[in-house]
Motif scaffolding. Structure first.
Motif, PDB file in Angstrom:
ATOM      1  N   LYS A 208      -8.571   1.131  93.115  1.00 54.75           N
ATOM      2  CA  LYS A 208      -8.135   1.255  91.725  1.00 54.75           C
ATOM      3  C   LYS A 208      -8.244   2.697  91.240  1.00 54.75           C
ATOM      4  O   LYS A 208      -7.370   3.197  90.541  1.00 54.75           O
ATOM      5  CB  LYS A 208      -8.943   0.312  90.830  1.00 54.75           C
ATOM      6  CG  LYS A 208      -8.590  -1.144  91.070  1.00 54.75           C
ATOM      7  CD  LYS A 208      -9.366  -2.064  90.168  1.00 54.75           C
ATOM      8  CE  LYS A 208      -8.925  -3.499  90.411  1.00 54.75           C
ATOM      9  NZ  LYS A 208      -9.620  -4.436  89.540  1.00 54.75           N
ATOM     10  N   ALA A 209      -9.324   3.371  91.617  1.00 58.03           N
ATOM     11  CA  ALA A 209      -9.486   4.771  91.215  1.00 58.03           C
ATOM     12  C   ALA A 209      -8.382   5.631  91.814  1.00 58.03           C
ATOM     13  O   ALA A 209      -7.871   6.547  91.159  1.00 58.03           O
ATOM     14  CB  ALA A 209     -10.851   5.283  91.647  1.00 58.03           C
ATOM     15  N   GLN A 210      -7.996   5.320  93.051  1.00 60.66           N
ATOM     16  CA  GLN A 210      -6.945   6.093  93.723  1.00 60.66           C
ATOM     17  C   GLN A 210      -5.601   5.928  93.011  1.00 60.66           C
ATOM     18  O   GLN A 210      -4.832   6.889  92.887  1.00 60.66           O
ATOM     19  CB  GLN A 210      -6.839   5.647  95.191  1.00 60.66           C
ATOM     20  CG  GLN A 210      -6.154   6.635  96.088  1.00 60.66           C
ATOM     21  CD  GLN A 210      -6.779   8.021  96.035  1.00 60.66           C
ATOM     22  OE1 GLN A 210      -7.989   8.186  95.970  1.00 60.66           O
ATOM     23  NE2 GLN A 210      -5.954   9.041  96.035  1.00 60.66           N
ATOM     24  N   VAL A 211      -5.309   4.742  92.518  1.00 56.62           N
ATOM     25  CA  VAL A 211      -4.066   4.491  91.782  1.00 56.62           C
ATOM     26  C   VAL A 211      -4.024   5.381  90.533  1.00 56.62           C
ATOM     27  O   VAL A 211      -3.004   6.028  90.260  1.00 56.62           O
ATOM     28  CB  VAL A 211      -3.955   2.996  91.392  1.00 56.62           C
ATOM     29  CG1 VAL A 211      -2.862   2.773  90.365  1.00 56.62           C
ATOM     30  CG2 VAL A 211      -3.715   2.156  92.625  1.00 56.62           C
ATOM     31  N   VAL A 212      -5.109   5.424  89.795  1.00 56.46           N
ATOM     32  CA  VAL A 212      -5.168   6.231  88.564  1.00 56.46           C
ATOM     33  C   VAL A 212      -5.096   7.717  88.898  1.00 56.46           C
ATOM     34  O   VAL A 212      -4.347   8.465  88.271  1.00 56.46           O
ATOM     35  CB  VAL A 212      -6.438   5.906  87.745  1.00 56.46           C
ATOM     36  CG1 VAL A 212      -6.563   6.830  86.556  1.00 56.46           C
ATOM     37  CG2 VAL A 212      -6.412   4.443  87.300  1.00 56.46           C
ATOM     38  N   ALA A 213      -5.855   8.140  89.906  1.00 56.56           N
ATOM     39  CA  ALA A 213      -5.859   9.567  90.287  1.00 56.56           C
ATOM     40  C   ALA A 213      -4.457  10.010  90.678  1.00 56.56           C
ATOM     41  O   ALA A 213      -3.995  11.081  90.249  1.00 56.56           O
ATOM     42  CB  ALA A 213      -6.833   9.782  91.437  1.00 56.56           C
ATOM     43  N   LYS A 214      -3.774   9.204  91.451  1.00 55.70           N
ATOM     44  CA  LYS A 214      -2.417   9.545  91.897  1.00 55.70           C
ATOM     45  C   LYS A 214      -1.470   9.626  90.697  1.00 55.70           C
ATOM     46  O   LYS A 214      -0.655  10.545  90.599  1.00 55.70           O
ATOM     47  CB  LYS A 214      -1.923   8.523  92.925  1.00 55.70           C
ATOM     48  CG  LYS A 214      -0.593   8.892  93.519  1.00 55.70           C
ATOM     49  CD  LYS A 214      -0.193   7.918  94.613  1.00 55.70           C
ATOM     50  CE  LYS A 214       1.154   8.318  95.192  1.00 55.70           C
ATOM     51  NZ  LYS A 214       1.634   7.374  96.194  1.00 55.70           N
ATOM     52  N   ALA A 215      -1.575   8.672  89.796  1.00 55.18           N
ATOM     53  CA  ALA A 215      -0.707   8.647  88.615  1.00 55.18           C
ATOM     54  C   ALA A 215      -0.928   9.888  87.742  1.00 55.18           C
ATOM     55  O   ALA A 215       0.002  10.389  87.109  1.00 55.18           O
ATOM     56  CB  ALA A 215      -0.953   7.388  87.789  1.00 55.18           C
ATOM     57  N   MET A 216      -2.165  10.401  87.750  1.00 57.73           N
ATOM     58  CA  MET A 216      -2.486  11.576  86.947  1.00 57.73           C
ATOM     59  C   MET A 216      -2.236  12.893  87.681  1.00 57.73           C
ATOM     60  O   MET A 216      -2.459  13.968  87.150  1.00 57.73           O
ATOM     61  CB  MET A 216      -3.949  11.509  86.485  1.00 57.73           C
ATOM     62  CG  MET A 216      -4.223  10.358  85.531  1.00 57.73           C
ATOM     63  SD  MET A 216      -5.931  10.338  84.918  1.00 57.73           S
ATOM     64  CE  MET A 216      -5.838  11.645  83.686  1.00 57.73           C
ATOM     65  N   GLY A 217      -1.766  12.786  88.936  1.00 65.64           N
ATOM     66  CA  GLY A 217      -1.408  13.983  89.683  1.00 65.64           C
ATOM     67  C   GLY A 217      -2.498  14.563  90.544  1.00 65.64           C
ATOM     68  O   GLY A 217      -2.369  15.671  91.062  1.00 65.64           O
ATOM     69  N   PHE A 218      -3.593  13.819  90.759  1.00 65.59           N
ATOM     70  CA  PHE A 218      -4.688  14.306  91.596  1.00 65.59           C
ATOM     71  C   PHE A 218      -4.586  13.742  93.003  1.00 65.59           C
ATOM     72  O   PHE A 218      -4.089  12.660  93.209  1.00 65.59           O
ATOM     73  CB  PHE A 218      -6.041  13.913  90.990  1.00 65.59           C
ATOM     74  CG  PHE A 218      -6.316  14.631  89.711  1.00 65.59           C
ATOM     75  CD1 PHE A 218      -6.796  15.933  89.696  1.00 65.59           C
ATOM     76  CD2 PHE A 218      -6.068  14.002  88.485  1.00 65.59           C
ATOM     77  CE1 PHE A 218      -7.034  16.599  88.507  1.00 65.59           C
ATOM     78  CE2 PHE A 218      -6.309  14.662  87.293  1.00 65.59           C
ATOM     79  CZ  PHE A 218      -6.791  15.959  87.304  1.00 65.59           C
TER      80      PHE A 218
END
Length: 193
Positions: A183-193
């Motif tokens: 779940k953290a990876q999904v958010v990080a990717k969406a935010m450009g990290f």
């Protein structure tokens, strides 16, 4: 899941905002049950560079049992950060989170009150690293095993980091602890990290 984002006088807004944004993206865009509650010793906290921030709760309204994590942005000495960061009440709050096995995340010199609380004794951590290295020396004086060349250090339930640049990485690491890697990876990717 609830994160208590505690703002000592003189905190840096750049170190405050990533916790709000990362958890906000997780909650609003991906339906993750994670909420940030801001707090300080008073309802209005004057941050570094004189920006007033209205927080959700004053110190006396905090019930540690309601939270899963404590987030601590660092701040500037010139703006009074250490006056509140080293306040006995705040150090006791940090100890209470540790006793309850909750997560604690700090950015930059936000690690120093964690060190002062005694809970980092014999554990790995870091803090602001530039200049003459005095902030890392201060952290070491609390019995901390300072990792001088690692920008984000995680020791069990505690996250510490170098400087403002690390702020989003710390917030994402905290989200990972709360919601899991995927779940953290999904958010990080969406935010450009």
């Amino acid at each position: 899941m609830k994160v208590l984002l505690f703002c000592c006088k003189g905190f840096e807004t750049m170190e405050f905002a990533p916790f709000v944004d990362v958890m906000g993206w997780a909650r609003n865009d991906y339906d993750m049950p994670v909420e940030v509650v801001t707090a300080g010793f008073s309802k209005t906290v004057i941050s570094t560079f004189g920006i007033p921030i209205l927080v959700d709760k004053s110190f006396d309204e905090i019930d540690v049992s309601e939270y899963d994590a404590l987030a601590i942005p660092g701040g500037f000495e010139e703006f009074g950060f250490y006056e509140e960061a080293y306040d006995k009440r705040f150090l006791n709050l940090i100890r209470e989170f540790e006793r309850s096995n909750k997560f604690i995340a700090s950015i930059c010199v936000g690690a120093l009150p964690i060190g002062a609380s005694g809970i980092l004794k014999g554990r790995k951590a870091t803090t602001y690293h530039l200049g003459d290295g005095r902030r890392q020396k201060q952290l070491a004086e609390f019995g901390v095993d300072v990792i001088p060349d690692q920008s984000v250090v995680i020791d069990k339930n505690i996250i510490t980091s170098f400087c403002p640049e690390t702020a989003p990485h710390v917030a994402i690491a905290l989200l990972r602890m709360l919601m899991g890697e995927d779940k953290a990876q999904v958010v990080a990717k969406a935010m450009g990290f």
